[in-house]
Design a protein around this motif. Structure first.
Motif, PDB file in Angstrom:
ATOM      1  N   SER A 218     -21.292  11.691  26.455  1.00 53.12           N
ATOM      2  CA  SER A 218     -21.242  11.601  27.353  1.00 53.12           C
ATOM      3  C   SER A 218     -20.802  12.673  28.471  1.00 53.12           C
ATOM      4  O   SER A 218     -19.461  13.371  28.067  1.00 53.12           O
ATOM      5  CB  SER A 218     -21.052  10.167  27.907  1.00 53.12           C
ATOM      6  N   PRO A 219     -20.807  12.935  29.534  1.00 58.47           N
ATOM      7  CA  PRO A 219     -20.257  13.734  30.397  1.00 58.47           C
ATOM      8  C   PRO A 219     -18.685  13.359  30.833  1.00 58.47           C
ATOM      9  O   PRO A 219     -17.980  14.385  30.647  1.00 58.47           O
ATOM     10  CB  PRO A 219     -21.056  13.609  31.859  1.00 58.47           C
ATOM     11  N   SER A 220     -18.421  12.096  30.826  1.00 59.08           N
ATOM     12  CA  SER A 220     -16.898  11.895  30.840  1.00 59.08           C
ATOM     13  C   SER A 220     -16.141  12.053  29.516  1.00 59.08           C
ATOM     14  O   SER A 220     -15.067  12.701  29.659  1.00 59.08           O
ATOM     15  CB  SER A 220     -16.801  10.573  31.175  1.00 59.08           C
ATOM     16  N   GLU A 221     -16.804  11.856  28.314  1.00 57.01           N
ATOM     17  CA  GLU A 221     -16.100  12.130  27.258  1.00 57.01           C
ATOM     18  C   GLU A 221     -16.226  13.644  26.776  1.00 57.01           C
ATOM     19  O   GLU A 221     -15.096  13.888  26.390  1.00 57.01           O
ATOM     20  CB  GLU A 221     -17.282  11.439  26.129  1.00 57.01           C
ATOM     21  N   PHE A 222     -17.258  14.581  27.345  1.00 61.13           N
ATOM     22  CA  PHE A 222     -16.849  15.695  27.300  1.00 61.13           C
ATOM     23  C   PHE A 222     -16.016  16.476  27.987  1.00 61.13           C
ATOM     24  O   PHE A 222     -15.388  17.290  27.597  1.00 61.13           O
ATOM     25  CB  PHE A 222     -18.429  16.281  27.321  1.00 61.13           C
ATOM     26  N   ASP A 223     -15.941  15.840  29.116  1.00 61.21           N
ATOM     27  CA  ASP A 223     -14.781  16.556  30.149  1.00 61.21           C
ATOM     28  C   ASP A 223     -13.476  16.250  29.488  1.00 61.21           C
ATOM     29  O   ASP A 223     -12.362  17.095  29.660  1.00 61.21           O
ATOM     30  CB  ASP A 223     -14.968  15.633  31.558  1.00 61.21           C
ATOM     31  N   VAL A 224     -13.288  15.078  29.151  1.00 59.36           N
ATOM     32  CA  VAL A 224     -11.799  14.869  28.370  1.00 59.36           C
ATOM     33  C   VAL A 224     -11.726  15.754  27.008  1.00 59.36           C
ATOM     34  O   VAL A 224     -10.469  15.896  26.992  1.00 59.36           O
ATOM     35  CB  VAL A 224     -11.768  13.163  27.898  1.00 59.36           C
ATOM     36  N   LEU A 225     -12.662  15.839  26.334  1.00 57.58           N
ATOM     37  CA  LEU A 225     -12.420  16.681  25.063  1.00 57.58           C
ATOM     38  C   LEU A 225     -12.375  17.929  25.402  1.00 57.58           C
ATOM     39  O   LEU A 225     -11.369  18.822  24.883  1.00 57.58           O
ATOM     40  CB  LEU A 225     -14.066  16.421  24.179  1.00 57.58           C
ATOM     41  N   SER A 226     -12.903  18.412  26.700  1.00 52.30           N
ATOM     42  CA  SER A 226     -12.671  20.041  27.068  1.00 52.30           C
ATOM     43  C   SER A 226     -11.222  20.265  27.289  1.00 52.30           C
ATOM     44  O   SER A 226     -10.818  21.258  26.857  1.00 52.30           O
ATOM     45  CB  SER A 226     -13.641  20.382  28.184  1.00 52.30           C
ATOM     46  N   ALA A 227     -10.332  19.524  27.980  1.00 56.22           N
ATOM     47  CA  ALA A 227      -9.262  19.442  28.474  1.00 56.22           C
ATOM     48  C   ALA A 227      -8.293  19.646  26.967  1.00 56.22           C
ATOM     49  O   ALA A 227      -7.238  20.372  26.987  1.00 56.22           O
ATOM     50  CB  ALA A 227      -8.664  18.390  28.970  1.00 56.22           C
ATOM     51  N   ARG A 228      -8.603  19.195  25.783  1.00 52.80           N
ATOM     52  CA  ARG A 228      -8.055  19.193  24.837  1.00 52.80           C
ATOM     53  C   ARG A 228      -8.399  20.442  24.015  1.00 52.80           C
ATOM     54  O   ARG A 228      -7.487  20.823  23.123  1.00 52.80           O
ATOM     55  CB  ARG A 228      -8.305  17.942  23.693  1.00 52.80           C
ATOM     56  N   LEU A 229      -9.269  21.099  24.039  1.00 60.73           N
ATOM     57  CA  LEU A 229     -10.010  22.248  23.368  1.00 60.73           C
ATOM     58  C   LEU A 229      -9.561  23.435  23.797  1.00 60.73           C
ATOM     59  O   LEU A 229      -9.677  24.389  23.377  1.00 60.73           O
ATOM     60  CB  LEU A 229     -11.335  22.287  23.021  1.00 60.73           C
ATOM     61  N   PHE A 230      -8.799  23.508  24.998  1.00 63.26           N
ATOM     62  CA  PHE A 230      -8.303  25.009  25.730  1.00 63.26           C
ATOM     63  C   PHE A 230      -6.760  24.609  25.378  1.00 63.26           C
ATOM     64  O   PHE A 230      -5.941  23.774  25.495  1.00 63.26           O
ATOM     65  CB  PHE A 230      -8.399  24.567  27.275  1.00 63.26           C
ATOM     66  N   GLY A 231      -6.267  25.824  24.819  1.00 65.95           N
ATOM     67  CA  GLY A 231      -4.899  25.924  24.626  1.00 65.95           C
ATOM     68  C   GLY A 231      -3.977  25.709  25.710  1.00 65.95           C
ATOM     69  O   GLY A 231      -4.174  26.447  26.768  1.00 65.95           O
ATOM     70  N   SER A 232      -3.073  24.718  25.664  1.00 67.55           N
ATOM     71  CA  SER A 232      -2.207  24.631  26.702  1.00 67.55           C
ATOM     72  C   SER A 232      -1.154  24.060  26.506  1.00 67.55           C
ATOM     73  O   SER A 232      -1.023  23.074  25.427  1.00 67.55           O
ATOM     74  CB  SER A 232      -2.949  24.068  27.893  1.00 67.55           C
ATOM     75  N   VAL A 233       0.357  24.273  26.894  1.00 66.96           N
ATOM     76  CA  VAL A 233       1.398  23.710  26.692  1.00 66.96           C
ATOM     77  C   VAL A 233       1.265  22.088  27.045  1.00 66.96           C
ATOM     78  O   VAL A 233       2.086  21.361  26.355  1.00 66.96           O
ATOM     79  CB  VAL A 233       2.615  24.489  27.420  1.00 66.96           C
ATOM     80  N   THR A 234       0.563  21.924  28.005  1.00 65.77           N
ATOM     81  CA  THR A 234       0.677  20.393  28.373  1.00 65.77           C
ATOM     82  C   THR A 234       0.006  19.491  27.361  1.00 65.77           C
ATOM     83  O   THR A 234       0.199  18.169  27.303  1.00 65.77           O
ATOM     84  CB  THR A 234      -0.171  20.517  29.730  1.00 65.77           C
ATOM     85  N   ASN A 235      -0.560  20.069  26.321  1.00 65.06           N
ATOM     86  CA  ASN A 235      -1.165  19.409  25.227  1.00 65.06           C
ATOM     87  C   ASN A 235      -0.106  18.941  24.290  1.00 65.06           C
ATOM     88  O   ASN A 235      -0.353  18.027  23.619  1.00 65.06           O
ATOM     89  CB  ASN A 235      -2.242  20.368  24.524  1.00 65.06           C
ATOM     90  N   ALA A 236       1.138  19.624  24.313  1.00 65.31           N
ATOM     91  CA  ALA A 236       2.237  19.259  23.280  1.00 65.31           C
ATOM     92  C   ALA A 236       2.865  17.786  23.762  1.00 65.31           C
ATOM     93  O   ALA A 236       2.972  17.698  25.190  1.00 65.31           O
ATOM     94  CB  ALA A 236       2.992  20.393  23.337  1.00 65.31           C
TER      95      ALA A 236
END
Length: 378
Positions: A218-236
């Protein structure tokens, strides 16, 4: 001095002793080399066989290293102090600075992982335009994240939080790489090029599976997933660091202790065989350590495809030496300066923290294209 002799008929003959005396030449190897050296052409000054070709290159290396240390310290202090709303020295100031220290530690871990892994991988494969990402680490990370969201929904992202899930992702990535190395680098027909080709194909296959599952979100799930698939220090997360730091220290130390062997591997398989280095075993050993570093970096912050390539290319240009004992520390420091400097500029100049990884990937991809165009071949 002349010597006079008398013949039977009374005639006198004179012989010059100095001219008639035979010249004595020693047949000892050391004496012969010295005597022949006098007769031969003038000796040339031997080139240095150390880490640097001359004293100028060595001095330049230490100057570059000192400049990078200053830049790294400046970027770190800037990220800690600038933009802190609390008065300097107050309790609130130190609380905010302590939270920012976690981000700096994550940047240092990622910089060390990417720099050391990429330089080692390029040395082992004897190719400076490829990165460890070609082996499918990032594709496997994407599959794991996408499958969690696909099966569990948004709660899947929460389910992947925590030290247990972090270690499971690292183990899965390292296990995949060890399986590839053991399968494709052992036996009679072991070949690094075949291993790279299989890695590319597997990465493409995993990417296709991820894309298929993402189309069904769904669009909301894809939006949440996209944030995890970009390399970012905030993911740690700070709770990952007690596990990530020891793994990085052990793998980096083992690679650095093996730096002299990497110098030999860089000269090719034939040279390794001639000097008694087990090329196959050393290749697998180095690639397993590279896998640990890449798995930790990817599981910690997410995919960063061209960051390692960018750092390695800059390191080769700045170092001016082939010695991995000098390349690896300089590469790690260069990676931290690039990453911390990018976050500092984007946070305090352009106020766009979220696009740091995108900018780094854009610059790294551009450098990749420039290097390929200059070489004219893969």
């Amino acid at each position: 001095m002349a010597e006079r002799t008398t013949t039977h008929d009374g005639r006198r003959l004179e012989a010059v002793a100095d001219e008639a005396a035979p010249v004595e030449l020693s047949t000892a190897p050391a004496d012969a080399a010295g005597e022949l050296g006098v007769l031969s052409a003038p000796r040339r000054v031997r080139a240095r066989s150390g880490a640097f070709p001359d004293a100028v290159s060595q001095r330049r290396y230490w100057i570059v290293l000192a400049v990078l240390v200053v830049l790294a310290a400046g970027a770190a202090l800037g990220l800690l102090a600038i933009g802190n709303p609390m008065p300097v020295g107050s309790r609130g100031f130190w609380l905010i600075a302590e939270m920012r220290v976690t981000s700096l530690v994550v940047m240092a871990v990622v910089a060390i992982c990417q720099a050391v892994a990429t330089i080692t991988f390029q040395t082992v494969t004897n190719n400076r335009i490829i990165t460890p990402s070609i082996m499918g680490f990032e594709s496997l990370y994407t599959v794991i994240q996408t499958a969690a969201v696909y099966t569990l929904g948004v709660a899947g992202v929460v389910a992947l939080q925590g030290p247990g899930q972090f270690l499971a992702q690292v183990a899965a990535m390292v296990g995949l790489s060890v399986l590839l190395y053991g399968w494709l680098l052992r036996g009679r027909y072991a070949n690094i090029q075949v291993m790279l080709l299989v890695g590319i194909i597997m990465g493409g296959g995993l990417g296709a599976v991820s894309t298929f599952m993402q189309r069904l979100l769904s669009p909301s799930e894809f939006d949440v997933l996209s944030a995890r698939l970009f390399g970012s220090v905030t993911n740690a997360s700070a709770e990952y660091l007690p596990f990530a730091i020891p793994l990085v220290i052990v793998a980096t130390t083992l690679i650095w202790l093996n730096a002299r062997t990497l110098n030999v591997i860089a000269m090719g398989r034939d040279v390794c065989i001639n000097v008694g280095v087990d090329h196959g075993r050393q290749t697998i050993y180095s690639l397993v350590l590279v896998s640990v570093l890449m798995a930790v970096s990817t599981a910690l912050v997410g995919p960063m495809t061209f960051f390692g390539f960018l750092v390695a290319t800059l390191t080769y240009q700045l170092a001016g030496t082939h010695d991995h004992r000098r390349l690896l520390p300089l590469g790690a420091l260069t990676g931290f300066v690039v990453l911390a400097g990018a976050y500092f500029v984007m946070n305090h100049v352009f106020y766009a923290q979220g696009v740091v990884s995108i900018i780094i990937e854009l610059v790294g991809g551009t450098v990749f294209l420039v290097v390929i165009m200059r070489k004219g071949r893969l």
